[in-house]
Design a protein around this motif. Structure first.
Motif, short mmCIF file in Angstrom:
data_model
loop_
_atom_site.label_atom_id
_atom_site.label_comp_id
_atom_site.label_asym_id
_atom_site.label_seq_id
_atom_site.Cartn_x
_atom_site.Cartn_y
_atom_site.Cartn_z
N ILE A 154 0.84 -1.20 0.00
CA ILE A 154 0.00 0.00 0.00
C ILE A 154 0.88 1.25 0.00
N LEU A 164 2.19 2.14 -3.53
CA LEU A 164 1.24 2.41 -4.62
C LEU A 164 1.28 3.88 -5.00
N PRO A 165 0.99 4.19 -6.26
CA PRO A 165 0.93 5.60 -6.67
C PRO A 165 -0.21 6.34 -5.98
N ASP A 166 -0.11 7.65 -5.90
CA ASP A 166 -1.12 8.48 -5.24
C ASP A 166 -2.50 8.35 -5.88
N SER A 167 -2.54 8.02 -7.15
CA SER A 167 -3.81 7.98 -7.87
C SER A 167 -4.61 6.72 -7.58
N THR A 168 -4.05 5.74 -6.89
CA THR A 168 -4.74 4.49 -6.60
C THR A 168 -5.84 4.73 -5.56
N THR A 169 -7.04 4.24 -5.86
CA THR A 169 -8.15 4.40 -4.94
C THR A 169 -8.26 3.18 -4.03
N GLU A 225 -9.85 0.23 -5.88
CA GLU A 225 -8.91 -0.49 -6.76
C GLU A 225 -8.01 -1.41 -5.94
N LEU A 226 -7.59 -0.94 -4.78
CA LEU A 226 -6.73 -1.74 -3.92
C LEU A 226 -7.45 -3.00 -3.44
N GLU A 241 -10.09 -4.46 -4.77
CA GLU A 241 -10.39 -5.32 -5.91
C GLU A 241 -9.16 -6.14 -6.31
N ALA A 242 -8.00 -5.49 -6.32
CA ALA A 242 -6.76 -6.20 -6.66
C ALA A 242 -6.42 -7.24 -5.60
N ALA A 286 -2.99 3.96 4.11
CA ALA A 286 -2.87 4.73 2.87
C ALA A 286 -2.52 6.19 3.15
#
Length: 180
Positions: free
Chosen positions: A24, A27-32, A35-36, A38-39, A62
């Motif tokens: 976590i 992860l890039p800042d744009s990851t919601t 999305e996390l 779900e992955a 996060a």
């Protein structure tokens, strides 16, 4: 045996949760959050870790992740020299007079175009301006872009019917500039 199994499972859960927290943080800042999750659900090995975390814990992890810093500005001492305008000085070889990159490369271009437009009430097409001013199409494009940004000319129509007209501001500028 039951106590040993519980310790192994606790250690396994602790290890997976630390790995998940590290993922976590990277992860890039744009990851919601959606999305996390779900992955994580799609991964057979990581899905059991979601049962350990609450939504608030995921949000807290996060929030505490380090922000990605923007790319640093290039160091001026890296060997690149700049001219008075701040443009890098480059050896482009023998390019000749056809290379036009800035409006400043067109001497007195603004006045040429404004003078040509001031003589016509109905405006002029691009082809007419090219003939009257003696500029190349690239030079004219650069000068016209600048004049439009300043509000000195107005473009009506599109395509082959496009006409350039001088505005009141452009006429005033030409008059104050002495028509040079």
């Amino acid at each position: 045996m039951n106590e040993v199994e519980e310790r192994v499972e606790d250690a396994w859960t602790q290890s997976l949760s630390e790995i998940f927290k590290e993922v976590i943080r990277k992860l890039p800042d744009s990851t919601t959050l959606g999305e996390l999750i779900e992955a994580a659900r799609s991964s057979e090995q990581i899905a059991p870790v979601l049962a350990v975390f609450s939504v608030q814990e995921l949000i807290d992890v996060a929030k505490t992740r380090p922000r990605q810093e923007p790319e640093p500005e290039p160091d001026p001492s890296d060997g690149v020299e700049f001219d008075a305008d701040g443009n890098p000085i480059m050896d482009l070889g023998e390019s000749g007079p056809a290379v036009i990159r800035r409006r400043a490369d067109v001497p007195n271009g603004d006045a040429l175009v404004l003078r040509s437009l001031s003589k016509s009430k109905g405006g002029r097409r691009e082809a007419d301006l090219l003939q009257l001013t003696g500029l190349t199409s690239d030079q004219l494009r650069l000068v016209v872009r600048h004049l439009r940004a300043k509000g000195f000319i107005h473009v009506e129509g599109s395509g082959s019917k496009r006409r350039f007209k001088i505005t009141r501001t452009g006429s005033l500028h030409l008059r104050n500039d002495g028509g040079r």
